[in-house]
Scaffold this motif. Structure first.
Motif, PDB file in Angstrom:
ATOM      1  N   THR A  30       2.656  -5.272  -2.880  1.00 19.04           N
ATOM      2  CA  THR A  30       2.317  -5.264  -4.304  1.00 19.04           C
ATOM      3  C   THR A  30       2.781  -6.557  -4.958  1.00 19.04           C
ATOM      4  N   ARG A  31       3.868  -7.109  -4.431  1.00 21.41           N
ATOM      5  CA  ARG A  31       4.389  -8.338  -5.018  1.00 21.41           C
ATOM      6  C   ARG A  31       3.414  -9.497  -4.817  1.00 21.41           C
ATOM      7  N   LEU A  39       0.484  -8.944  -7.130  1.00 25.44           N
ATOM      8  CA  LEU A  39       0.809  -9.292  -8.519  1.00 25.44           C
ATOM      9  C   LEU A  39       0.888 -10.799  -8.709  1.00 25.44           C
ATOM     10  N   HIS A  70       3.634   7.582  -9.712  1.00 25.37           N
ATOM     11  CA  HIS A  70       3.389   6.185  -9.373  1.00 25.37           C
ATOM     12  C   HIS A  70       3.847   5.194 -10.433  1.00 25.37           C
ATOM     13  N   VAL A 106       9.545   5.491 -14.410  1.00 25.57           N
ATOM     14  CA  VAL A 106      10.912   5.695 -13.946  1.00 25.57           C
ATOM     15  C   VAL A 106      11.581   6.542 -15.013  1.00 25.57           C
ATOM     16  N   SER A 150      14.298   8.032 -15.481  1.00 24.88           N
ATOM     17  CA  SER A 150      15.684   7.870 -15.914  1.00 24.88           C
ATOM     18  C   SER A 150      15.853   6.640 -16.802  1.00 24.88           C
ATOM     19  N   ARG A 167      16.287  -3.610 -10.691  1.00 29.06           N
ATOM     20  CA  ARG A 167      15.587  -3.189  -9.470  1.00 29.06           C
ATOM     21  C   ARG A 167      16.328  -2.040  -8.807  1.00 29.06           C
ATOM     22  N   ALA A 199      15.680   1.070 -10.828  1.00 37.30           N
ATOM     23  CA  ALA A 199      14.276   1.494 -10.757  1.00 37.30           C
ATOM     24  C   ALA A 199      13.995   2.155  -9.410  1.00 37.30           C
ATOM     25  N   GLY A 224      15.545   5.484  -9.409  1.00 39.25           N
ATOM     26  CA  GLY A 224      14.889   6.427 -10.309  1.00 39.25           C
ATOM     27  C   GLY A 224      13.550   6.892  -9.769  1.00 39.25           C
ATOM     28  N   ASN A 225      12.769   5.980  -9.217  1.00 35.83           N
ATOM     29  CA  ASN A 225      11.454   6.321  -8.681  1.00 35.83           C
ATOM     30  C   ASN A 225      10.986   5.176  -7.785  1.00 35.83           C
ATOM     31  N   GLU A 284       8.670   4.916  -5.636  1.00 36.89           N
ATOM     32  CA  GLU A 284       7.235   4.682  -5.545  1.00 36.89           C
ATOM     33  C   GLU A 284       6.735   3.884  -6.755  1.00 36.89           C
ATOM     34  N   ALA A 285       7.218   4.265  -7.935  1.00 42.68           N
ATOM     35  CA  ALA A 285       6.834   3.528  -9.129  1.00 42.68           C
ATOM     36  C   ALA A 285       7.341   2.087  -9.051  1.00 42.68           C
ATOM     37  N   ALA A 286       8.535   1.905  -8.506  1.00 42.16           N
ATOM     38  CA  ALA A 286       9.078   0.553  -8.362  1.00 42.16           C
ATOM     39  C   ALA A 286       8.180  -0.275  -7.454  1.00 42.16           C
ATOM     40  N   ALA A 287       7.703   0.335  -6.369  1.00 42.27           N
ATOM     41  CA  ALA A 287       6.817  -0.389  -5.455  1.00 42.27           C
ATOM     42  C   ALA A 287       5.512  -0.758  -6.157  1.00 42.27           C
ATOM     43  N   TYR A 288       4.955   0.178  -6.916  1.00 41.29           N
ATOM     44  CA  TYR A 288       3.727  -0.120  -7.670  1.00 41.29           C
ATOM     45  C   TYR A 288       3.947  -1.266  -8.644  1.00 41.29           C
ATOM     46  N   ALA A 289       5.166  -1.363  -9.183  1.00 46.09           N
ATOM     47  CA  ALA A 289       5.446  -2.405 -10.171  1.00 46.09           C
ATOM     48  C   ALA A 289       5.759  -3.743  -9.510  1.00 46.09           C
ATOM     49  N   GLY A 290       5.649  -3.807  -8.178  1.00 47.32           N
ATOM     50  CA  GLY A 290       5.810  -5.088  -7.502  1.00 47.32           C
ATOM     51  C   GLY A 290       7.215  -5.365  -7.009  1.00 47.32           C
ATOM     52  N   ILE A 291       8.067  -4.342  -6.980  1.00 44.42           N
ATOM     53  CA  ILE A 291       9.439  -4.543  -6.508  1.00 44.42           C
ATOM     54  C   ILE A 291       9.493  -4.333  -5.005  1.00 44.42           C
ATOM     55  N   ASP A 292      10.188  -5.215  -4.311  1.00 42.86           N
ATOM     56  CA  ASP A 292      10.355  -5.094  -2.866  1.00 42.86           C
ATOM     57  C   ASP A 292      11.443  -4.042  -2.604  1.00 42.86           C
ATOM     58  N   ARG A 301      14.070  -4.594   0.398  1.00 37.11           N
ATOM     59  CA  ARG A 301      15.067  -5.611   0.105  1.00 37.11           C
ATOM     60  C   ARG A 301      16.091  -5.107  -0.905  1.00 37.11           C
TER      61      ARG A 301
END
Lengths: 498, 316
Positions: A323-324, A327, A341, A344, A346, B190, B193, B196-197, B199-207, B210
């Motif tokens: 995804t990175r 983006l 998806h 977050v 929290s 990161r 995130a 917390g979630n 999958e959402a972190a991955a969708y948002a472009g977070i590795d 790592r």
């Protein structure tokens, strides 16, 4: 003939709402013994909710369900009355073998003090003999083929001698021959007097197997007909909402240079698919559940790694499976399920907005710049008219529509050239739906390429410059919304030809 | 739940760790009015909890990404043993300290790699490294305690610059750095995130891989530092000296969760948890309570505090 007898299943005045969102509104249904009823309807028409209520998993807001004249209460009540469901995911425990799955939640045969596994094993082999004779009994079912797994789930259902059997897309992963075997079983059950609800997306099966077709649309049963009295096109027409005052088709947008190129992209159950999106263009993707719409977006957006093919953005190839990378190349994806998806839970509104552009919002040492974050919050709340109490409000306190706007704001902050939106207006209120749709138009007008997956065909028709139809993971049609209506799109989704 | 924090009654906001801490302090002050509030005792208390504070802060990072690290205790023991052996072998203190911390970083890399890239559960991966490290420590020491550490190494744990114990200063520094990382940097975002979630972190472009790996590196390094300080304080390295830190560090984070509004791990809450455990330990000692009974009480406190935070989590 069957007038005097109470039907195997009778549903009266069924109404159900999730919060303020009404999904079923006054559904009546009657299935006599020994009949197979197909249940048809667009995504979101209320099929799943109806099945959940009949199988006792969900308590309806109003109305009642009777099996042979007796009312039901809860899953145990439904089981006791003989309602058995084979869900689309089959409900097998992957790490157990066939026998253990057959006896899940039921007592094993006994010999004295001990369970008689040998007898249980023989019984399992007998039960599977007719359905999938060569099924290995001693391996975890996760290693078995789709047809063998379906056979186990079905055999388990039959053990309970159902009065009402619900089959939820049982043929989704079966070949033509395997489907025939399944049909044989269904016909035999019908002979024995079982009432069957058969949910499917495949039109041919309706005509081959079913005694009646029940069509759900807009939360109600709109038709209950014999297959002989209708044809596939007429059924599709019944499923299609023909609301008065539908938005008139937009004038065509001037298309710019190609910004997204998808070339032979292939995933687990999708592809190969090729298409291009120009700057300023909105491309709609239509397809039934399981057609691969969402997977296509996940492949392009880098959430899933493709098996073959290439994605290009602005002429440059994008590294797959990241995804990175997507983006960075300018491709941003908003997933289908907001809670799963996107959000977050929290975190605050500010943290959720910043999540896609942490690097840009932080300085050299990775230190978050509060002022930049607040500026982003101001920009996006104004642009998207997000109603939040403040940047620090927990995201979970916002309405679905405002949460979705926060997610869109997160994605817009990355200044994408290509926006992939999976069901962007699902589960949001009418005002937010409208706001999100006009935002999509604005983004295209400013030169972005947009790909929208939506089950709301009216939305696709009013929004898109082009509609791609996916059937079983393949591109089945490329339609011009100015020359199509919901009926034609849905017909193509069901595999109909031009 | 849509009411904001200000609308909650003051008592509700004080529930969990802060309220428990106040209750414990009041209790011990009443029961031992001359000894417990004495500055000497309080200073002793702080010195005593400093090592745990470092491990618990490091554990907070791993728990913020919704993993946990069972190997921190064994890493601390191992790091003390490594440093001691190198010092005995004549290495300068600086070099021995650096080598021990580097060992912790490597352990963190291994844990993180197993969890984030080989997809082992944190439980299995860190249980395995914990077991292996325990064996390593015993092997390197023949199961005995190493004495005779040089004087400048002992200053780390026993020195008192400006009258303040060095361990306390180091613990405060580590706490401040990790607080800063978690709440003020992109990396902290990161971590939270992904916790917390993911999958959402991955969708948002977070590795995601790592991010999880780095969290384990922090906990490895923190545990190694704690092990060094422990060896210095005790003027010896024992192959199981750090082992109890594993359970107490996780307990401290859990107790800290009862204090946080957002119900996610944070340094302030964790340090509160550390103080609760420290005061409990200190006060019960002053009351001459059997140490085995102390352990039972600590277990009870963890159950009660985690139960409280669960109930609050369900309400919101």
């Amino acid at each position: 003939m069957k007038v005097a007898k109470s039907p195997a299943l009778r549903v009266t005045g069924l109404r159900h709402a999730y919060g303020r969102h009404i999904v079923l509104d006054g559904v009546d249904l009657e299935i006599p013994e020994g009949e197979v009823h197909a249940l048809l309807g667009e995504n979101g028409a209320g099929k799943s909710t109806l099945i959940k209520i009949v199988s006792g998993a969900l308590r309806p807001s109003a109305g009642k369900v009777e099996v042979h004249g007796r009312g039901l209460a809860g899953v145990a009540g439904a089981r006791g009355a003989g309602v058995v469901t084979v869900h689309q995911n089959l409900g097998l425990v992957d790490d157990l073998d066939a026998m253990e799955n057959m006896y899940l939640g039921r007592p094993y045969p006994r010999r004295g003090l001990f369970t008689d596994r040998a007898a249980a094993r023989r019984h399992t082999a007998d039960a599977l003999a007719a359905l999938a004779p060569s099924t290995p009994l001693d391996v975890p079912v996760r290693l078995l083929s789709p047809v063998q797994r379906t056979a186990i789930a079905l055999a388990r259902a039959l053990e309970q001698e159902p009065a009402v059997l619900i089959l939820d897309e049982p043929t989704a992963s079966l070949t033509a021959h395997e489907t025939e075997v399944l049909f044989g079983v269904v016909r035999e059950l019908r002979e024995r007097g079982t009432a069957i609800i058969y949910v499917t997306h495949r039109m041919a099966e309706v005509f081959e197997l079913c005694d009646r077709v029940v069509v759900l649309r807009d939360r109600r049963v709109v038709a209950r007909v014999r297959p002989a009295e209708t044809d596939p096109d007429a059924l599709v027409a019944l499923m299609t909402a023909t609301e008065a005052g539908q938005a008139p088709p937009r004038p065509p947008r001037p298309a710019g240079e190609v910004v997204l190129g998808v070339d032979g992209l292939t995933g687990h159950r999708v592809g190969p698919i090729s298409f291009e999106v120009a700057r300023g263009q909105v491309v709609g993707v239509a397809g039934l559940g399981g057609s691969g719409r969402s997977e296509l977006l996940r492949l392009i957006g880098g959430v899933q790694r493709s098996r073959a093919g290439q994605v290009r953005c602005g002429g440059r190839a994008v590294r797959p499976g990241s995804t990175r990378a997507a983006l960075t190349a300018g491709i941003a994806l908003v997933g289908e399920d907001r809670q799963r998806h996107s959000i977050v839970a929290s975190g605050s509104v500010r943290e959720n907005l910043s999540l896609g552009s942490l690097t840009a919002l932080s300085g050299g040492a990775g230190l978050m710049r509060r002022r930049r974050e607040l500026a982003l919050y101001e920009e996006m709340t104004t642009l998207l008219q997000i109603r939040a109490a403040g940047p620090e409000q927990p995201i979970g306190e916002l309405s679905g529509g405002n949460q979705q706007k926060v997610v869109l704001g997160r994605v817009l902050a990355t200044r994408p050239q290509v926006l992939l939106l999976d069901e962007p207006t699902a589960g949001v209120d009418v005002a937010a739906k409208q706001a999100i749709r006009s935002l999509i138009g604005d983004l295209a007008a400013r030169g972005a390429g947009v790909v929208v997956v939506s089950s709301d065909l009216g939305e696709l028709l009013s929004l898109a410059d082009r509609i791609l139809v996916l059937v079983d993971g393949r591109l089945a049609a490329d339609l011009d919304p100015r020359e199509a209506d919901e009926y034609t799109v849905l017909r193509r989704c069901y595999g109909g030809s031009a | 739940m849509t009411t904001d924090a200000g609308a909650r009654p003051a008592l509700r906001r004080l529930s969990g760790a802060p309220l428990g801490l106040l209750a414990l302090i009041a209790l011990f002050t009443i029961l031992r009015p001359t000894v417990f509030p004495d500055p000497g005792n309080l200073s002793n208390l702080l010195e005593h909890i400093a090592v745990l504070a470092i491990v618990a802060c490091a554990q907070t990072v791993v728990m913020a990404v919704a993993d946990f690290d069972l190997s921190v205790g064994a890493t601390a023991s191992f790091s003390g043993v490594i440093a001691a052996q190198l010092l005995i072998a004549g290495w300068p203190t600086i070099a021995a300290v650096a080598a021990a911390i580097a060992t912790g970083v490597v352990i963190g890399l291994v844990n993180g790699w197993l969890v984030a890239y080989l997809n082992l559960s944190a439980f299995v991966a860190t249980l395995a490294t914990m077991t292996a490290l325990a064996g390593g420590s015993l092997l390197l020491t023949d199961g005995s305690t190493i004495f005779g550490l040089p004087g400048d190494f002992l200053l780390l744990g026993q020195g008192r610059p400006l009258g303040v114990p060095a361990v306390v200063l180091i613990a405060i520094t580590v706490g401040a750095v990790i607080w800063f990382l978690l709440s003020r940097t992109a990396q902290g975002r990161r971590w939270h995130a992904v916790g917390g979630n993911a999958e959402a972190a991955a969708y948002a472009g977070i590795d995601v891989g790592r991010t999880r790996l780095l969290a384990f590196v922090v906990s490895g390094a923190g545990a190694a530092l704690a092990g060094l300080l422990l060896a210095s304080r005790l003027a010896s390295a024992h192959p199981t000296a750090g082992d109890p830190l594993m359970l107490t560090s996780i307990a401290a984070v859990f107790i800290g969760l009862t204090a946080a509004q957002a119900a996610r791990p944070g340094v302030v809450g964790t340090l509160l948890g550390v103080v609760v455990l420290g005061v409990l330990d200190n006060g019960l000692n002053l009351l001459d309570v059997n140490p085995y009974v102390q352990q039972i009480l600590t277990g009870l406190i963890i159950v009660v505090s985690v139960g409280l935070s669960r109930r609050r989590g369900r309400r919101s």
